[in-house]
Every structure is written in C-alpha cells, then in structure tokens.
Write a protein that holds these residues in place. Structure first.
Motif, PDB file in Angstrom:
ATOM      1  N   ARG A 155      34.075  24.730  45.840  1.00 50.56           N
ATOM      2  CA  ARG A 155      33.712  25.103  45.319  1.00 50.56           C
ATOM      3  C   ARG A 155      33.623  26.745  44.978  1.00 50.56           C
ATOM      4  O   ARG A 155      33.204  26.940  44.594  1.00 50.56           O
ATOM      5  N   GLU A 156      34.676  27.189  46.249  1.00 48.35           N
ATOM      6  CA  GLU A 156      34.398  28.532  46.459  1.00 48.35           C
ATOM      7  C   GLU A 156      34.241  29.126  45.379  1.00 48.35           C
ATOM      8  O   GLU A 156      35.495  28.691  44.335  1.00 48.35           O
ATOM      9  N   ASN A 157      34.103  30.137  44.468  1.00 41.54           N
ATOM     10  CA  ASN A 157      34.234  30.797  43.139  1.00 41.54           C
ATOM     11  C   ASN A 157      34.089  32.653  43.278  1.00 41.54           C
ATOM     12  O   ASN A 157      34.498  32.720  41.554  1.00 41.54           O
ATOM     13  N   THR A 158      34.227  32.899  43.931  1.00 41.35           N
ATOM     14  CA  THR A 158      33.985  34.551  44.334  1.00 41.35           C
ATOM     15  C   THR A 158      35.037  35.054  45.186  1.00 41.35           C
ATOM     16  O   THR A 158      35.215  35.751  44.597  1.00 41.35           O
ATOM     17  N   TYR A 159      35.353  34.861  46.428  1.00 43.83           N
ATOM     18  CA  TYR A 159      36.122  35.160  47.174  1.00 43.83           C
ATOM     19  C   TYR A 159      35.756  36.679  47.681  1.00 43.83           C
ATOM     20  O   TYR A 159      36.040  37.405  47.569  1.00 43.83           O
ATOM     21  N   ASN A 160      34.204  36.436  47.716  1.00 40.32           N
ATOM     22  CA  ASN A 160      34.023  37.978  47.953  1.00 40.32           C
ATOM     23  C   ASN A 160      33.078  38.277  49.200  1.00 40.32           C
ATOM     24  O   ASN A 160      32.140  37.634  49.091  1.00 40.32           O
ATOM     25  N   GLY A 161      34.020  38.200  50.143  1.00 41.66           N
ATOM     26  CA  GLY A 161      33.033  38.700  51.743  1.00 41.66           C
ATOM     27  C   GLY A 161      31.092  38.403  52.147  1.00 41.66           C
ATOM     28  O   GLY A 161      30.676  38.103  51.852  1.00 41.66           O
ATOM     29  N   ASP A 190      40.312  18.256  50.124  1.00 41.69           N
ATOM     30  CA  ASP A 190      41.171  19.332  48.840  1.00 41.69           C
ATOM     31  C   ASP A 190      40.714  20.534  49.330  1.00 41.69           C
ATOM     32  O   ASP A 190      41.546  21.450  48.629  1.00 41.69           O
ATOM     33  N   TRP A 191      40.428  21.216  50.580  1.00 43.05           N
ATOM     34  CA  TRP A 191      40.828  22.332  50.117  1.00 43.05           C
ATOM     35  C   TRP A 191      41.519  23.215  51.014  1.00 43.05           C
ATOM     36  O   TRP A 191      41.859  22.032  52.045  1.00 43.05           O
ATOM     37  N   THR A 192      42.221  24.188  51.092  1.00 42.67           N
ATOM     38  CA  THR A 192      43.166  24.070  51.756  1.00 42.67           C
ATOM     39  C   THR A 192      43.211  26.409  51.872  1.00 42.67           C
ATOM     40  O   THR A 192      42.183  26.436  51.011  1.00 42.67           O
ATOM     41  N   MET A 193      43.554  26.722  53.276  1.00 41.31           N
ATOM     42  CA  MET A 193      43.435  28.183  52.978  1.00 41.31           C
ATOM     43  C   MET A 193      43.968  29.077  52.257  1.00 41.31           C
ATOM     44  O   MET A 193      43.511  29.512  51.716  1.00 41.31           O
ATOM     45  N   LYS A 194      44.965  28.014  51.689  1.00 44.15           N
ATOM     46  CA  LYS A 194      45.067  29.194  49.851  1.00 44.15           C
ATOM     47  C   LYS A 194      44.196  29.264  49.101  1.00 44.15           C
ATOM     48  O   LYS A 194      43.452  28.198  48.787  1.00 44.15           O
ATOM     49  N   LYS A 195      44.069  30.243  48.423  1.00 49.69           N
ATOM     50  CA  LYS A 195      43.038  30.908  46.999  1.00 49.69           C
ATOM     51  C   LYS A 195      43.230  29.649  45.775  1.00 49.69           C
ATOM     52  O   LYS A 195      44.548  29.289  45.946  1.00 49.69           O
TER      53      LYS A 195
END
Length: 246
Positions: free
Chosen positions: A201-207, A241-246
């Motif tokens: 569910r990641e939505n921003t990718y802002n560390g 369903d999660w992978t290391m790729k965005k």
C-alpha cells in the motif's frame, strides 16, 4: 530507537477485511483522544506515550509536558504495570535510581512524562546500568531531534492551535496514512496492541516522510498497549503481492 521491545509476527495472508483505507477520514473526529486516528484503519488508542495513563497500582493522574518542568527526581518513579519484571523488585529499583541520578535536569524533565522509559532501558540492556544510561540519553535526544511530541500534538490539536511546523507535520502524516499502509488496530490475546504493515500500500516513496509516519504509528500502537497496562506491542507484516520494485 523507541526503546519499547516489540513482538514480531510475519504473515503473507493477513486478512484485510473491514480494515478500511481511510482516504476520507477526518483528523478531528476523535477530539478526546490524544492520539486520534489518521485513517479509518486506526481506531484504537487512548493516550500517547507522551502522557502517562493511570495504572491499577498507581491510581493517580500524572502531569503532561506543560507541567513536567517542575518535576524533581523525587517525583520520578517506576509505575508498575502488567509487563513482567526481569529482575527482583529491589534490584530493578536500585538500577532505576542509578540511571535517574545520571540524568541532567533537562533530561529528567523529558522522562518525567514517561518515567518507565528508564526501566525499559534498564531491562533492555539486561541490567547494565552504564549502557542503559548511554542509550537512554541518546533516546531522549533522538525524540527531541525527531520532534516526536510535535507529531502527536500536530494530530491532537485543532488546526488553529497548531504551529506552522505542526500543520506541515499534520499534512505529511495525513498523506502518508491515506492508504492504511501502517496502522494500529485491535489487540492480541494478552491485550497488547497490533501494529499492521502493508508494504503493497506504499503511496509516497518519500523516505523521510515514511519515517515520520512510522514513528507516529508506533507511538499510537504503544499508546493502545498502555491502555491495557502493557508497554510492548505486536507487529504483523503482510508482504502479499509486494516486490522490491516500485
């Protein structure tokens, strides 16, 4: 970094039914909750770790940040709860006092709102007082530098009562919490809070913003556990369903 030990459970098939996404949640819905939900998925919790809940063994209310400046060493003591002791009472109390004596006045004011922070470090370092003192001092400064209390206040206060910095934090936490990628909900059979992680569910990718949101949700989870007299929480991570790729 939060000095509260967590019990971790890993699963790939955790049910997401009735958890909600929270896109339309209102921050001010729960005005009597010091750590109100940022999403519909986060509906539990009563107090933040920045305030002390009354315990069965204590029976009195404790001061918040606004009153802690007047706290002295005599006012700071361990508050018994449901977490088991690691050592006998006498040894733990002695270690607690040794660590407390090593703190500066400013550091004592910081721990006055959560005196059990001292005992958690003592136990985490297996009774090594010198190591506990070093780690506790670092943790106190880390909480100040990371503006942990500002994050909690940014959600608790009304928009009008927030500083400009707190308003920005509020916006950040709202955005980060929109998809329900991290939230506290429910308890395990012992009464410790459950903190769920959904990387998909990641939505921003802002560390940096991710870290702020994570800190807030961990604080919320701890607050939920404190409601039942515990300090630890359980983490459930769903990598379906999660992978290391965005």
């Amino acid at each position: 970094i939060i000095s509260t030990t967590t019990t971790t459970a890993i699963t790939t098939n955790t049910s997401t039914a009735n958890m909600g996404q929270g896109q339309n949640a209102k921050l001010d819905e729960t005005v009597d909750d010091p750590v109100p939900a940022l999403s519909n998925a986060s509906t539990n919790g009563r107090s933040s770790s920045a305030s002390l809940a009354t315990t069965e063994n204590d029976g009195s209310n404790h001061s918040d940040n606004n009153n802690s400046s007047s706290s002295s060493s005599a006012d700071i003591c361990y508050i018994p709860n449901k977490e088991p002791r690691m050592y006998d009472k006498e040894k733990e109390e002695k270690g607690f006092q040794q660590i407390l004596a090593a703190l500066t006045d400013d550091e004592k004011r910081s721990v006055a709102v959560d005196p059990n922070l001292i005992m958690r470090h003592y136990r985490a370092d297996k009774g090594d007082v010198a190591k506990a003192i070093k780690r506790l001092k670092y943790a106190i400064q880390w909480r100040i530098d990371s503006k942990v209390d500002d994050m909690i206040n940014a959600v608790h206060f009304t928009t009008e009562d927030c500083s400009e910095e707190q308003k920005k934090l509020r916006e950040t936490l709202t955005t980060e919490g929109e998809t329900g990628k991290v939230f506290a909900r429910g308890y395990n059979k012992e009464g410790r809070a459950l903190l769920y992680f959904y990387p998909i569910r990641e939505n921003t990718y802002n560390g940096q913003d991710n870290i702020k949101h994570l800190i807030y949700e961990i604080e919320r989870g701890i607050a939920c556990s404190e409601k039942n007299g515990y300090e630890k929480l359980m983490i459930v991570m769903d990598f379906k369903d999660w992978t290391m790729k965005k």
